[in-house]
Write a protein that holds these residues in place. Structure first.
Motif, PDB file in Angstrom:
ATOM      1  N   SER A  55      13.625-131.717  94.060  1.00 34.52           N
ATOM      2  CA  SER A  55      12.514-132.280  94.827  1.00 34.52           C
ATOM      3  C   SER A  55      11.196-132.109  94.068  1.00 34.52           C
ATOM      4  CB  SER A  55      12.434-131.543  96.166  1.00 34.52           C
ATOM      5  OG  SER A  55      11.175-131.696  96.748  1.00 34.52           O
ATOM      6  N   PRO A 129      17.551-132.276 101.679  1.00 30.18           N
ATOM      7  CA  PRO A 129      16.467-133.131 101.179  1.00 30.18           C
ATOM      8  C   PRO A 129      15.225-132.367 100.715  1.00 30.18           C
ATOM      9  CG  PRO A 129      16.724-133.396 103.555  1.00 30.18           C
ATOM     10  CD  PRO A 129      17.863-132.535 103.091  1.00 30.18           C
ATOM     11  N   VAL A 133      16.819-134.437  95.574  1.00 31.84           N
ATOM     12  CA  VAL A 133      16.555-135.859  95.785  1.00 31.84           C
ATOM     13  C   VAL A 133      17.839-136.666  95.630  1.00 31.84           C
ATOM     14  CG1 VAL A 133      15.303-137.865  94.867  1.00 31.84           C
ATOM     15  CG2 VAL A 133      14.175-135.637  94.997  1.00 31.84           C
ATOM     16  N   HIS A 134      18.620-136.327  94.615  1.00 34.17           N
ATOM     17  CA  HIS A 134      19.820-137.094  94.266  1.00 34.17           C
ATOM     18  C   HIS A 134      20.723-136.196  93.433  1.00 34.17           C
ATOM     19  CE1 HIS A 134      22.313-140.313  92.613  1.00 34.17           C
ATOM     20  NE2 HIS A 134      22.036-139.854  91.418  1.00 34.17           N
TER      21      HIS A 134
END
Length: 179
Positions: A55, A129, A133-134
């Motif tokens: 993040s 989250p 992020v991914h």
């Protein structure tokens, strides 16, 4: 209700890795105090490594890719407890991380007394989250290629390099994770 990671309590460690004080995470970062952390390398059954984009709100290495899930130990928490907690929080799954080796890291941002683990899981994950992020699984050569062109957490890359030094690809120990 919003959680303030900066208010979390962490142990400050001496050169031998023993707790000598307890401070907030915010103070630990501001004063660059040595602390405990875990690094869990998560492989799938094909031997690919889970990497994730951190993040932009992280307190260290924001917006960097990372090769390990894990993080700072809470005050009084063991490495094994921290590795399991971090995996549950960040990936949303229970893992049984295997402890591999102690790991020390220091740079201009942080001083860490860590422990490196490995675990196997094929996903799917429920990514936290606030932290991630991914994420995706990549072959180790693809991790190296991405690290050559995108920012990665340097401590995670160093932990992975030590893992690969200890268990070179093709050895029986390295293959043990892949059925």
């Amino acid at each position: 209700m919003s959680r303030d990671p900066g208010a979390e309590l962490v142990d400050v460690l001496d050169d031998a890795g023993r707790p000598v004080a307890t401070v907030t995470r915010r103070e630990m970062r501001a004063r660059r105090l040595p602390h405990g952390a875990t690094y869990v390398l998560v492989f799938n059954r094909r031997g690919e490594l889970f990497v994730h984009l951190r993040s932009p709100d992280k307190d260290v290495y924001p917006g960097h890719w990372d090769v390990a899930v894990g993080g700072v130990l809470a005050a009084g928490e063991s490495f094994d407890e921290g590795a399991c907690r971090e995996a549950r929080e960040e990936l949303g799954v229970a893992l049984e991380p295997e402890p591999l080796f102690p790991f020390r890291w220091a740079d201009e941002q942080t001083v860490v007394h860590g422990m490196v683990y490995r675990a196997r899981h094929d996903g799917p994950f429920r990514l936290q989250p606030e932290e991630i992020v991914h994420g995706e699984f990549l072959a180790l050569h693809a991790v190296a290629a991405r690290a050559g062109r995108e920012p990665f957490c340097p401590d995670g890359l160093a932990a992975l390099a030590e893992y690969r030094r200890r268990w070179p690809a093709g050895t029986n120990e390295a293959r043990r994770l892949v059925p």
